[in-house]
Design a protein around this motif. Structure first.
Motif, PDB file in Angstrom:
ATOM      1  N   UNK A 117     -72.029 -34.353 119.635  1.00 27.87           N
ATOM      2  CA  UNK A 117     -71.903 -34.562 118.144  1.00 27.87           C
ATOM      3  C   UNK A 117     -72.766 -33.691 117.401  1.00 27.87           C
ATOM      4  N   UNK A 118     -71.899 -33.095 116.393  1.00 29.43           N
ATOM      5  CA  UNK A 118     -72.776 -32.033 115.610  1.00 29.43           C
ATOM      6  C   UNK A 118     -72.738 -32.535 114.064  1.00 29.43           C
ATOM      7  N   UNK A 119     -73.816 -32.073 113.265  1.00 31.78           N
ATOM      8  CA  UNK A 119     -73.870 -32.441 111.934  1.00 31.78           C
ATOM      9  C   UNK A 119     -74.182 -31.206 110.907  1.00 31.78           C
ATOM     10  N   UNK A 120     -73.409 -31.075 109.965  1.00 33.53           N
ATOM     11  CA  UNK A 120     -73.442 -30.160 108.975  1.00 33.53           C
ATOM     12  C   UNK A 120     -74.256 -30.582 107.820  1.00 33.53           C
ATOM     13  N   UNK A 121     -75.403 -29.833 107.513  1.00 31.69           N
ATOM     14  CA  UNK A 121     -76.043 -29.758 106.095  1.00 31.69           C
ATOM     15  C   UNK A 121     -75.756 -28.840 105.432  1.00 31.69           C
ATOM     16  N   UNK A 122     -75.830 -29.095 103.913  1.00 31.56           N
ATOM     17  CA  UNK A 122     -75.231 -28.107 103.017  1.00 31.56           C
ATOM     18  C   UNK A 122     -75.332 -28.362 101.427  1.00 31.56           C
ATOM     19  N   UNK A 123     -75.264 -27.560 100.690  1.00 30.40           N
ATOM     20  CA  UNK A 123     -75.384 -27.975  99.223  1.00 30.40           C
ATOM     21  C   UNK A 123     -73.622 -28.026  98.995  1.00 30.40           C
ATOM     22  N   UNK A 124     -73.046 -28.830  98.165  1.00 32.11           N
ATOM     23  CA  UNK A 124     -71.661 -28.870  97.926  1.00 32.11           C
ATOM     24  C   UNK A 124     -71.435 -28.761  96.536  1.00 32.11           C
ATOM     25  N   UNK A 125     -70.143 -28.586  96.128  1.00 35.27           N
ATOM     26  CA  UNK A 125     -69.764 -28.767  95.020  1.00 35.27           C
ATOM     27  C   UNK A 125     -68.219 -29.140  95.060  1.00 35.27           C
ATOM     28  N   UNK A 126     -67.727 -29.756  94.505  1.00 39.48           N
ATOM     29  CA  UNK A 126     -66.563 -30.547  94.562  1.00 39.48           C
ATOM     30  C   UNK A 126     -65.655 -30.826  93.247  1.00 39.48           C
ATOM     31  N   UNK A 127     -64.456 -30.589  93.328  1.00 38.23           N
ATOM     32  CA  UNK A 127     -63.648 -31.119  91.864  1.00 38.23           C
ATOM     33  C   UNK A 127     -62.234 -31.267  92.416  1.00 38.23           C
ATOM     34  N   UNK A 128     -61.411 -32.347  92.034  1.00 35.16           N
ATOM     35  CA  UNK A 128     -60.244 -32.528  92.368  1.00 35.16           C
ATOM     36  C   UNK A 128     -59.879 -33.916  92.857  1.00 35.16           C
ATOM     37  N   UNK A 129     -59.211 -33.774  94.031  1.00 36.26           N
ATOM     38  CA  UNK A 129     -58.575 -35.111  94.562  1.00 36.26           C
ATOM     39  C   UNK A 129     -58.601 -35.179  95.962  1.00 36.26           C
ATOM     40  N   UNK A 130     -58.724 -36.230  96.560  1.00 36.62           N
ATOM     41  CA  UNK A 130     -58.554 -36.589  97.991  1.00 36.62           C
ATOM     42  C   UNK A 130     -57.372 -37.709  98.018  1.00 36.62           C
ATOM     43  N   UNK A 131     -56.124 -37.048  98.207  1.00 36.74           N
ATOM     44  CA  UNK A 131     -55.150 -37.949  98.200  1.00 36.74           C
ATOM     45  C   UNK A 131     -54.798 -38.138  96.704  1.00 36.74           C
ATOM     46  N   UNK A 132     -54.853 -39.447  96.311  1.00 38.93           N
ATOM     47  CA  UNK A 132     -54.969 -40.003  95.155  1.00 38.93           C
ATOM     48  C   UNK A 132     -55.922 -40.146  94.381  1.00 38.93           C
ATOM     49  N   UNK A 133     -57.167 -40.089  95.210  1.00 37.34           N
ATOM     50  CA  UNK A 133     -58.381 -40.391  94.253  1.00 37.34           C
ATOM     51  C   UNK A 133     -59.121 -39.244  93.853  1.00 37.34           C
ATOM     52  N   UNK A 134     -59.599 -39.292  92.762  1.00 36.09           N
ATOM     53  CA  UNK A 134     -60.496 -38.017  92.044  1.00 36.09           C
ATOM     54  C   UNK A 134     -61.799 -38.012  92.780  1.00 36.09           C
ATOM     55  N   UNK A 135     -62.394 -37.028  92.690  1.00 37.35           N
ATOM     56  CA  UNK A 135     -63.678 -36.569  93.326  1.00 37.35           C
ATOM     57  C   UNK A 135     -64.405 -35.450  92.686  1.00 37.35           C
ATOM     58  N   UNK A 136     -65.546 -35.738  92.137  1.00 34.09           N
ATOM     59  CA  UNK A 136     -66.222 -34.549  91.457  1.00 34.09           C
ATOM     60  C   UNK A 136     -67.827 -34.702  91.528  1.00 34.09           C
ATOM     61  N   UNK A 137     -68.286 -33.645  91.932  1.00 33.61           N
ATOM     62  CA  UNK A 137     -69.690 -33.877  91.936  1.00 33.61           C
ATOM     63  C   UNK A 137     -70.233 -32.362  92.574  1.00 33.61           C
ATOM     64  N   UNK A 138     -71.833 -32.555  92.555  1.00 36.15           N
ATOM     65  CA  UNK A 138     -72.519 -31.477  93.272  1.00 36.15           C
ATOM     66  C   UNK A 138     -73.808 -31.738  93.633  1.00 36.15           C
ATOM     67  N   UNK A 139     -74.365 -31.333  94.882  1.00 38.59           N
ATOM     68  CA  UNK A 139     -75.685 -31.940  95.424  1.00 38.59           C
ATOM     69  C   UNK A 139     -75.686 -31.508  96.774  1.00 38.59           C
ATOM     70  N   UNK A 140     -76.345 -32.326  97.601  1.00 36.43           N
ATOM     71  CA  UNK A 140     -76.876 -32.110  99.216  1.00 36.43           C
ATOM     72  C   UNK A 140     -75.422 -32.995  99.798  1.00 36.43           C
ATOM     73  N   UNK A 141     -75.104 -32.331 100.809  1.00 35.48           N
ATOM     74  CA  UNK A 141     -73.860 -32.851 101.567  1.00 35.48           C
ATOM     75  C   UNK A 141     -74.539 -33.058 103.007  1.00 35.48           C
ATOM     76  N   UNK A 142     -74.082 -34.229 103.633  1.00 33.98           N
ATOM     77  CA  UNK A 142     -74.259 -34.434 105.082  1.00 33.98           C
ATOM     78  C   UNK A 142     -73.088 -34.575 105.713  1.00 33.98           C
ATOM     79  N   UNK A 143     -72.479 -33.850 106.771  1.00 38.13           N
ATOM     80  CA  UNK A 143     -71.361 -34.305 107.245  1.00 38.13           C
ATOM     81  C   UNK A 143     -71.453 -34.481 108.872  1.00 38.13           C
TER      82      UNK A 143
END
Length: 250
Positions: A117-143
């Motif tokens: 099991x692996x985890x990714x930590x990062x700073x993110x910036x996103x704008x656009x859509x995931x399929x039909x849903x809009x997404x926008x933001x900037x901050x800390x990311x954990x995957x």
């Protein structure tokens, strides 16, 4: 993965054939002529895992958990997502699932497979859509990626140093991977609007494969590249004669 590959070097080559001064105290040498060599090497690698997380300075192998990644950018299908200051965690806890090294034949090969099991930590910036849903933001990311299995295959080449001594070198490495499940946690979506953020994160986690189809390839590629570089750095410091007792130079 960098950890696992470095361990293979010690487990297969150094553990079996290096002089005593090159062996860490926690490793019991295996014998090259042993019929159960693969089982012995596998056991020594498992024992060695906890010791390699801090790196191996005597062989110029740096700390490998976490692995720092270059910036990752996804731009397509109506989505622009960028990860910066990214690091991959969890390689030191991965389980070795396959280990094969063929030495002494005309065609020398190296294969390593691991799962964890692996985890990714990062700073993110996103704008656009995931399929039909809009997404926008900037901050800390954990995957968090569960059940990541990676298989690496490479050829072993022989190269000469300035003193005309022969070393191994991994060339033309290839890899493949699978992922069982991924979840995302992106802080400060929609400037902190919790309702919109929760809905979007839930939707992203339900459709994680679409995101990972773009995110996973560059991340895995960087990890493999880092591992191969670390292995070849080790090889450049230790000759074949030092690593493999009785090995016939070609």
């Amino acid at each position: 993965m960098q950890l696992m590959l470095c361990l293979v070097l010690f487990g297969l080559f150094c553990v079996t054939t290096c002089e005593e001064e090159f062996l860490p105290s926690y490793i019991t040498p295996c014998k090259l002529e042993d019929k159960e060599l693969a089982d012995c090497v596998r056991e020594q690698i498992k024992i060695s895992l906890p010791h390699f997380t801090k790196g191996v300075p005597e062989f110029n192998v740096p700390s490998i958990d976490p692995v720092k990644l270059d910036d990752i950018k996804i731009d397509g299908n109506g989505l622009v997502l960028t990860f910066t200051q990214a690091a991959m965690h969890g390689l030191s806890k991965s389980e070795l699932t396959d280990l094969r090294v063929k030495i002494g034949d005309s065609d020398e090969d190296f294969k390593l497979a691991f799962k964890g099991n692996l985890s990714l930590t990062a700073k993110y910036e996103v704008d656009g859509r995931i399929l039909i849903l809009p997404i926008q933001g900037k901050g800390d990311a954990f995957v968090y990626a569960q059940g990541v299995e990676v298989e690496i295959n490479s050829k072993l080449s022989h190269v000469k140093d300035k003193q005309n001594r022969t070393h191994f070198k991994l060339i033309t490495p290839s890899y493949n991977y699978t992922i069982e499940r991924t979840t995302f946690d992106l802080k400060n979506l929609f400037n902190g609007n919790k309702q919109l953020a929760d809905t979007t994160i839930q939707f992203a986690n339900e459709n994680w494969r679409q995101l990972m189809d773009d995110l996973a390839p560059p991340a895995i590629k960087q990890i493999v590249r880092t591992c191969v570089k670390a292995i070849n750095k080790f090889f450049s410091n230790v000759t074949i004669a030092r690593m493999v007792k009785g090995y016939k130079d070609h």
